[in-house]
Design a protein around this motif. Structure first.
Motif, PDB file in Angstrom:
ATOM      1  N   MET A  99      -7.192   4.994   5.772  1.00  0.00           N
ATOM      2  CA  MET A  99      -7.131   6.212   6.579  1.00  0.00           C
ATOM      3  C   MET A  99      -5.775   6.888   6.476  1.00  0.00           C
ATOM      4  SD  MET A  99      -8.017   6.917  10.593  1.00  0.00           S
ATOM      5  CE  MET A  99      -6.493   6.257  11.271  1.00  0.00           C
ATOM      6  N   THR A 100      -4.677   6.151   6.601  1.00  0.00           N
ATOM      7  CA  THR A 100      -3.346   6.742   6.633  1.00  0.00           C
ATOM      8  C   THR A 100      -3.017   7.429   5.314  1.00  0.00           C
ATOM      9  OG1 THR A 100      -2.663   4.966   8.111  1.00  0.00           O
ATOM     10  CG2 THR A 100      -0.921   6.262   7.095  1.00  0.00           C
ATOM     11  N   GLU A 101      -2.413   8.613   5.418  1.00  0.00           N
ATOM     12  CA  GLU A 101      -2.078   9.406   4.238  1.00  0.00           C
ATOM     13  C   GLU A 101      -0.618   9.842   4.285  1.00  0.00           C
ATOM     14  OE1 GLU A 101      -6.502  11.489   3.736  1.00  0.00           O
ATOM     15  OE2 GLU A 101      -4.836  12.629   4.600  1.00  0.00           O
ATOM     16  N   PRO A 102      -0.034  10.142   3.127  1.00  0.00           N
ATOM     17  CA  PRO A 102       1.316  10.703   3.136  1.00  0.00           C
ATOM     18  C   PRO A 102       1.300  12.088   3.775  1.00  0.00           C
ATOM     19  CG  PRO A 102       0.390  10.803   0.926  1.00  0.00           C
ATOM     20  CD  PRO A 102      -0.571  10.006   1.761  1.00  0.00           C
ATOM     21  N   PRO A 103       2.412  12.526   4.363  1.00  0.00           N
ATOM     22  CA  PRO A 103       2.461  13.868   4.957  1.00  0.00           C
ATOM     23  C   PRO A 103       2.064  14.928   3.931  1.00  0.00           C
ATOM     24  CG  PRO A 103       4.417  12.604   5.532  1.00  0.00           C
ATOM     25  CD  PRO A 103       3.675  11.803   4.507  1.00  0.00           C
ATOM     26  N   PRO A 104       1.291  15.933   4.370  1.00  0.00           N
ATOM     27  CA  PRO A 104       0.918  16.266   5.740  1.00  0.00           C
ATOM     28  C   PRO A 104      -0.422  15.680   6.176  1.00  0.00           C
ATOM     29  CG  PRO A 104       0.286  18.051   4.295  1.00  0.00           C
ATOM     30  CD  PRO A 104       0.897  16.993   3.413  1.00  0.00           C
ATOM     31  N   GLY A 105      -0.830  14.572   5.599  1.00  0.00           N
ATOM     32  CA  GLY A 105      -2.137  13.988   5.907  1.00  0.00           C
ATOM     33  C   GLY A 105      -2.134  13.186   7.185  1.00  0.00           C
ATOM     34  N   ALA A 106      -3.180  12.385   7.354  1.00  0.00           N
ATOM     35  CA  ALA A 106      -3.430  11.689   8.620  1.00  0.00           C
ATOM     36  C   ALA A 106      -2.456  10.539   8.831  1.00  0.00           C
ATOM     37  CB  ALA A 106      -4.857  11.156   8.641  1.00  0.00           C
ATOM     38  N   GLY A 107      -1.923  10.455  10.044  1.00  0.00           N
ATOM     39  CA  GLY A 107      -1.165   9.301  10.504  1.00  0.00           C
ATOM     40  C   GLY A 107      -1.744   8.899  11.841  1.00  0.00           C
ATOM     41  N   SER A 108      -1.028   9.201  12.930  1.00  0.00           N
ATOM     42  CA  SER A 108      -1.557   8.917  14.262  1.00  0.00           C
ATOM     43  C   SER A 108      -2.658   9.890  14.662  1.00  0.00           C
ATOM     44  CB  SER A 108      -0.427   8.976  15.292  1.00  0.00           C
ATOM     45  OG  SER A 108       0.484   7.912  15.098  1.00  0.00           O
ATOM     46  N   ASP A 109      -2.830  10.962  13.906  1.00  0.00           N
ATOM     47  CA  ASP A 109      -3.869  11.957  14.184  1.00  0.00           C
ATOM     48  C   ASP A 109      -4.940  11.892  13.106  1.00  0.00           C
ATOM     49  OD1 ASP A 109      -5.440  14.111  14.812  1.00  0.00           O
ATOM     50  OD2 ASP A 109      -3.913  15.647  14.414  1.00  0.00           O
ATOM     51  N   PRO A 110      -6.046  11.200  13.375  1.00  0.00           N
ATOM     52  CA  PRO A 110      -7.101  11.073  12.346  1.00  0.00           C
ATOM     53  C   PRO A 110      -7.683  12.408  11.902  1.00  0.00           C
ATOM     54  CG  PRO A 110      -7.454   9.507  14.146  1.00  0.00           C
ATOM     55  CD  PRO A 110      -6.381  10.453  14.606  1.00  0.00           C
ATOM     56  N   SER A 111      -7.607  13.424  12.770  1.00  0.00           N
ATOM     57  CA  SER A 111      -8.198  14.716  12.409  1.00  0.00           C
ATOM     58  C   SER A 111      -7.423  15.424  11.304  1.00  0.00           C
ATOM     59  CB  SER A 111      -8.271  15.623  13.644  1.00  0.00           C
ATOM     60  OG  SER A 111      -6.972  15.978  14.097  1.00  0.00           O
ATOM     61  N   ALA A 112      -6.246  14.882  10.942  1.00  0.00           N
ATOM     62  CA  ALA A 112      -5.440  15.493   9.881  1.00  0.00           C
ATOM     63  C   ALA A 112      -5.804  14.977   8.493  1.00  0.00           C
ATOM     64  CB  ALA A 112      -3.957  15.256  10.146  1.00  0.00           C
ATOM     65  N   ALA A 145     -23.175  10.585   7.983  1.00  0.00           N
ATOM     66  CA  ALA A 145     -22.193  11.527   7.450  1.00  0.00           C
ATOM     67  C   ALA A 145     -21.771  12.509   8.535  1.00  0.00           C
ATOM     68  CB  ALA A 145     -22.776  12.275   6.254  1.00  0.00           C
ATOM     69  N   GLY A 146     -20.496  12.818   8.557  1.00  0.00           N
ATOM     70  CA  GLY A 146     -19.972  13.785   9.521  1.00  0.00           C
ATOM     71  C   GLY A 146     -19.564  13.197  10.851  1.00  0.00           C
ATOM     72  N   LEU A 147     -19.850  11.903  11.077  1.00  0.00           N
ATOM     73  CA  LEU A 147     -19.541  11.283  12.372  1.00  0.00           C
ATOM     74  C   LEU A 147     -18.388  10.286  12.278  1.00  0.00           C
ATOM     75  CD1 LEU A 147     -23.134  10.641  13.823  1.00  0.00           C
ATOM     76  CD2 LEU A 147     -21.637  12.636  14.110  1.00  0.00           C
ATOM     77  N   GLY A 148     -17.540  10.470  11.277  1.00  0.00           N
ATOM     78  CA  GLY A 148     -16.447   9.530  11.074  1.00  0.00           C
ATOM     79  C   GLY A 148     -15.496   9.423  12.245  1.00  0.00           C
ATOM     80  N   PHE A 149     -15.234  10.551  12.940  1.00  0.00           N
ATOM     81  CA  PHE A 149     -14.325  10.494  14.076  1.00  0.00           C
ATOM     82  C   PHE A 149     -14.900   9.656  15.216  1.00  0.00           C
ATOM     83  CE2 PHE A 149     -12.837  14.772  12.376  1.00  0.00           C
ATOM     84  CZ  PHE A 149     -11.744  14.212  11.733  1.00  0.00           C
ATOM     85  N   ARG A 150     -16.209   9.674  15.348  1.00  0.00           N
ATOM     86  CA  ARG A 150     -16.838   8.824  16.367  1.00  0.00           C
ATOM     87  C   ARG A 150     -16.707   7.352  15.988  1.00  0.00           C
ATOM     88  NH1 ARG A 150     -23.136   9.663  17.513  1.00  0.00           N
ATOM     89  NH2 ARG A 150     -22.326  11.710  18.138  1.00  0.00           N
ATOM     90  N   TYR A 151     -16.962   7.046  14.718  1.00  0.00           N
ATOM     91  CA  TYR A 151     -16.928   5.646  14.291  1.00  0.00           C
ATOM     92  C   TYR A 151     -15.510   5.078  14.257  1.00  0.00           C
ATOM     93  CZ  TYR A 151     -21.692   6.718  12.821  1.00  0.00           C
ATOM     94  OH  TYR A 151     -23.008   7.114  12.797  1.00  0.00           O
ATOM     95  N   VAL A 152     -14.530   5.952  14.025  1.00  0.00           N
ATOM     96  CA  VAL A 152     -13.166   5.430  13.975  1.00  0.00           C
ATOM     97  C   VAL A 152     -12.766   4.870  15.333  1.00  0.00           C
ATOM     98  CG1 VAL A 152     -11.800   7.498  14.595  1.00  0.00           C
ATOM     99  CG2 VAL A 152     -10.919   5.869  12.923  1.00  0.00           C
ATOM    100  N   GLN A 153     -13.324   5.413  16.411  1.00  0.00           N
ATOM    101  CA  GLN A 153     -13.029   4.876  17.737  1.00  0.00           C
ATOM    102  C   GLN A 153     -13.706   3.523  17.958  1.00  0.00           C
ATOM    103  OE1 GLN A 153     -10.707   6.000  19.691  1.00  0.00           O
ATOM    104  NE2 GLN A 153     -10.363   7.640  18.199  1.00  0.00           N
ATOM    105  N   VAL A 154     -14.841   3.305  17.286  1.00  0.00           N
ATOM    106  CA  VAL A 154     -15.489   1.990  17.345  1.00  0.00           C
ATOM    107  C   VAL A 154     -14.544   0.923  16.824  1.00  0.00           C
ATOM    108  CG1 VAL A 154     -17.372   0.585  16.398  1.00  0.00           C
ATOM    109  CG2 VAL A 154     -17.821   2.936  17.154  1.00  0.00           C
TER     110      VAL A 154
END
Length: 399
Positions: A131-144, A234-243
């Motif tokens: 999940m984690t990406e180099p800037p400006p990608g996702a870190g503490s904010d998965p939506s990035a 598909a499309g529900l990754g933000f929901r599953y990441v909280q799981v």
């Protein structure tokens, strides 16, 4: 809300057996691992010993060979495993596999369970979570997330770059979080690491060094996976990441609480035995303050952890309670280990007493699985929202 802090006999039995195993089998291998680094050979050796001892994967489902304990019971057992930095690895309750086991158990299809979950629980393979990406990608904010999953005939094409992916070197598969070009949301996909276009690049040189497979940069270059590689919908990754992430925050807390407790016990033993300025170090006022503050932080952290784990075990999402626990415990255990270094003096900075290695490894805990600042923002927003709701309700009553 009511809590029962008594432990079931089976939990006590496993806790005591884990403590004995860590002391007799795992701790003697620490200096070798610190000197030479962790590899799959040592992992397999320790894991076979844990299976033989009958303390395998306490958090994993019983029908897959794990202990099958409730989440609040696992808190006791993973803390005990965490008293050695190698303990969670030996018991197959270490990140990132532990979090992936939970996610797959909740979300995976029967075919995905058979291909990925069964061998992962058994320790036959390792995994990573991309999940984690180099800037400006996702870190503490998965939506990035910027890694893109594009729908193509018969499957998906994934392109992007991830970094600091724990355990990537030698993993059999990864769960990748990608932005979904179709829905605009996010989708999780299972990717075998021998898939064309997937590449593990350099290891980051981080202050921690006790993770098999390192923390790596990973490239996805037009990686094709079939439709059945989608984890969940598909499309529900933000929901599953909280799981995955809410329980994973708490299992991190369990393991690091054990490590901090051990650092404190080592420093306390040294304070009792060491004589300075004509008396025991443990009898000097400034040392006593550090000892007392360690005791307070450890007990407070454990109480907050157990409360949050009980909520999850009872069926709650645990989103807010896990954020509170993660912030407090990540900072409390850091304080405990820091004081332990100070109490132990020069040797406290070394790996000879293990405290120095714990100190280096534990610092990152305030950043991964959501930095403390991100969790504080979330906690504050929820509190303000509740206060606003209460104000509106009270205004309606008064009018």
């Amino acid at each position: 809300m009511s809590f029962d802090f008594s432990l079931a006999p089976r939990v006590v039995e496993w806790r005591d057996r884990i403590a004995e195993f860590v002391t007799d089998v795992v701790v003697p291998r620490e200096q070798e691992a610190f000197a030479n680094g962790l590899d799959d050979g040592l992992r397999r050796e320790l894991q076979q010993a844990a299976k033989t001892a009958g303390i395998w994967a306490p958090q994993a489902p019983a029908d897959l060979g794990g202990g099958g304990f409730r989440f609040d019971e696992a808190a006791v057992l993973l803390e005990e495993a965490g008293t050695s930095l190698l303990g969670p690895l030996a018991l197959n309750c270490a990140a990132p596999d532990e979090g992936n086991i939970h996610l797959l158990d909740v979300v995976a299809t029967p075919a995905q369970r058979e291909k990925y979950l069964v061998p992962l629980v058994n320790g036959d393979i390792r995994s990573c979570f991309a999940m984690t990406e180099p800037p400006p990608g996702a870190g503490s904010d998965p939506s990035a997330v910027r890694t893109l999953a594009t729908k193509v005939p018969g499957g998906w094409s994934i392109s992007g770059e991830k970094h600091l992916i724990t355990g990537a070197e030698g993993a059999a598969f990864t769960i990748v979080m990608a932005r979904d070009g179709e829905s605009g949301g996010a989708t999780m996909l299972l990717v075998d690491t021998d898939t064309p276009g997937f590449a593990v690049k350099e290891h980051a040189r981080t202050i921690d060094s006790t993770m098999v497979g390192g923390h790596c940069r990973v490239l996805f270059e037009d990686v094709f996976v079939p439709d059945d590689a989608v984890l969940g919908e598909a499309g529900l990754g933000f929901r599953y990441v909280q799981v995955r992430l809410a329980p994973a925050r708490l299992t991190h807390c369990m393991r690091w609480l054990g490590a901090a407790r051990r650092a404190h016990e080592i420093a306390l033993s040294r304070a009792v035995d060491r004589e300075l300025f004509g008396q025991r170090l443990a009898d000097l006022g400034m040392a006593q303050q550090m000892i007392a503050d360690n005791e307070i932080d450890l007990v407070a952290a454990r109480a907050l952890l157990w409360q949050a784990c009980w909520e999850v075990a009872e069926g709650g999402k645990g989103t807010e309670s896990s954020s509170r626990a993660k912030v407090f415990i990540s900072e409390a255990v850091g304080r405990v280990v820091d004081r332990s270094v100070q109490l132990a003096g020069g040797l406290g900075t070394s790996e000879d007493l293990v405290i120095g290695r714990i100190y280096a490894d534990i610092r990152a805990f305030r950043i991964y699985d959501g930095a403390s600042e991100a969790h504080r923002m979330s906690i504050a927003k929820r509190a303000a929202r509740r206060a606003g709701t209460t104000a509106v309700q009270e205004s309606g009553v008064q009018s």
